[in-house]
Scaffold this active site. Structure first.
Site, PDB file in Angstrom:
ATOM      1  N   TYR A  64      17.698  29.491   6.852  1.00 32.10           N
ATOM      2  CA  TYR A  64      16.678  29.499   7.103  1.00 32.10           C
ATOM      3  C   TYR A  64      16.987  29.403   8.616  1.00 32.10           C
ATOM      4  O   TYR A  64      17.242  28.550   9.324  1.00 32.10           O
ATOM      5  CB  TYR A  64      15.646  28.637   6.506  1.00 32.10           C
ATOM      6  CG  TYR A  64      15.455  28.882   5.320  1.00 32.10           C
ATOM      7  CD1 TYR A  64      15.079  30.173   4.592  1.00 32.10           C
ATOM      8  CD2 TYR A  64      15.414  27.991   4.093  1.00 32.10           C
ATOM      9  CE1 TYR A  64      14.498  30.599   3.166  1.00 32.10           C
ATOM     10  CE2 TYR A  64      15.595  28.284   3.055  1.00 32.10           C
ATOM     11  CZ  TYR A  64      14.621  29.561   2.626  1.00 32.10           C
ATOM     12  OH  TYR A  64      14.883  29.425   0.782  1.00 32.10           O
TER      13      TYR A  64
ATOM     14  N   LYS B 227       0.606  -1.145   0.066  1.00 30.07           N
ATOM     15  CA  LYS B 227       0.399   0.068  -0.295  1.00 30.07           C
ATOM     16  C   LYS B 227       0.638   1.221  -0.124  1.00 30.07           C
ATOM     17  O   LYS B 227       1.785   1.230   0.023  1.00 30.07           O
ATOM     18  CB  LYS B 227      -1.115   0.084   1.399  1.00 30.07           C
ATOM     19  CG  LYS B 227      -0.483  -0.189   2.476  1.00 30.07           C
ATOM     20  CD  LYS B 227      -1.003  -0.078   3.542  1.00 30.07           C
ATOM     21  CE  LYS B 227      -0.374  -0.186   4.765  1.00 30.07           C
ATOM     22  NZ  LYS B 227      -0.596   0.741   6.163  1.00 30.07           N
TER      23      LYS B 227
END
Ligand SMILES: Cc1ncc(COP(=O)(O)O)c(C=O)c1O
Length: 363
Positions: A255, A35
């Site tokens: 950042y 899955k």
């Protein structure tokens, strides 16, 4: 030059891990759980490689199962959550899908559609409280399914909430409840075990196991890597250095300037970021390998880039084009996940389509 980020998927490792699961529970048949795009590894290529070797596949939804059939997959495919809409039952018949069944609505849809289904796994809620019914209702569902004449075989399944925690006895309680439900029903095959249960718990003889994460060589247990369990990690995510600079003591990086050099050292920028699936929340210090030497994350993960340094002092200079392994090989994805505050399952499953995927097999 093309962006050098590559996710290499070792298909033979996935087959090895499937066979490893079967050896641990030799009396059982096994679903290969593919899955969510085979936990980010690529459902179609993974299933194509395993198709001739597995007893069956398992997915979460009919769309995933149809994608596999359209790619030529012939093995049985089981829908772990059953159908979401009654109209799916006829598609199950058409494509030969098996399904979990956990409520009266799913049963009513099946009876209305009169679809013929190979195997239905009635889902018992043994304590997870997510899907499934209590044992009296499970028995009733089994009887109705058997009476319907629409199903070749009805089985009983459940799912464990804490099998990854060996000190938590919930799994024993769930197993006891499951076995008492089985005794009430009489002769019925079982399906209970995910990877953690396959590897560390004693599960019912016969029936079906459902290995997922272990197929990809990843551990379900905190603090233990897949390789330590005898598994072969299947995914290696690697890229290259695209920029190098010398930092002075006190320089801050990226950042939010979340990394500060405590002394002068080299810093390299690597082409991988959260736009590829490298988790943005990964903290400074997460492991990488730089041309075979230990390195670590130094600075916040950007969308397309990360910044790294060698661990400690290195006599090797960083250079453009040097290979950096983000996980796989000597860098356990479980450890990276830990630095990101998550688990290996999520890291690989959240891989995006942006890296190049290379499928490796000796066949
Ligand atoms: C019902 C069911 N069975 C088996 C699995 C496979 O679990 P694991 O990946 O822990 O082996 C899952 C995955 O979430 C599942 O939902």
């Amino acid at each position: 030059m093309a962006r050098p980020l590559v996710a290499s998927i070792d298909l033979d490792a996935i087959l090895y891990n499937y066979q490893f699961a079967k050896k641990l529970q030799p009396s059982c048949k096994a679903f290969a759980v593919v899955k969510s795009n085979a936990y980010g590894h690529g459902a179609v290529p993974v299933a194509q490689h395993l198709d001739k070797e597995v007893d069956a596949f398992a997915v979460a939804a009919i769309e995933e199962a149809i994608e596999l059939r359209e790619a030529g997959i012939e093995s049985p495919i089981m829908l772990l959550e059953g159908v979401f809409e009654s109209s799916e039952w006829l598609l199950c018949e058409e494509h030969g899908f098996w399904a979990a069944l956990e409520n009266e609505q799913q049963l009513a849809g099946l009876l209305d559609s009169q679809a013929k289904i190979g195997k239905i796994f009635v889902k018992l809620d043994s304590g997870m409280h997510r899907l499934g019914v209590d044992k009296a209702t499970a028995k009733e569902l089994v009887m109705q399914l058997r009476r319907s004449g629409l199903v070749n075989e009805v089985l009983l399944m459940t799912h464990f909430s804490c099998a990854d925690d060996l000190s938590d006895l919930t799994t024993m309680e769930q197993l006891a409840y499951f076995e008492s439900a089985r005794r009430d029903i009489g002769d019925i095959e079982a399906s209970v075990a995910n990877s953690a249960a396959i590897m560390k718990w004693s599960v019912p003889e016969g029936g079906w196991i459902r290995p997922g994460i272990m197929l990809y060589g990843i551990s379900p247990f905190a603090g233990i890597a897949g390789a330590q369990l005898g598994l072969k990690p299947a995914m290696t995510l690697s890229s290259k250095i695209i920029s190098v600079r010398d930092l002075e003591e006190g320089d801050q990086v990226g950042y939010g300037r979340t990394y500060q050099a405590t002394k002068a050292h080299q810093l390299a920028t690597v082409a991988v970021g959260y736009g590829d699936g490298y988790p943005r929340l990964t903290k400074n210090g997460a492991p990488v390998m730089i041309s075979g030497k230990a390195g670590q994350l130094a600075g916040r993960v950007s969308m397309d880039m990360i910044t790294i340094r060698f661990v400690g002092d290195s006599d090797m200079a960083m250079a453009l084009g040097q290979e950096v392994v983000l996980w796989g090989g000597d860098v356990p994805v479980e450890e990276v996940a830990d630095y990101a505050g998550t688990i290996g399952y999520e890291v690989v499953t959240r891989m995006t389509s942006r890296p190049k995927y290379r499928y490796l097999t000796s066949q």
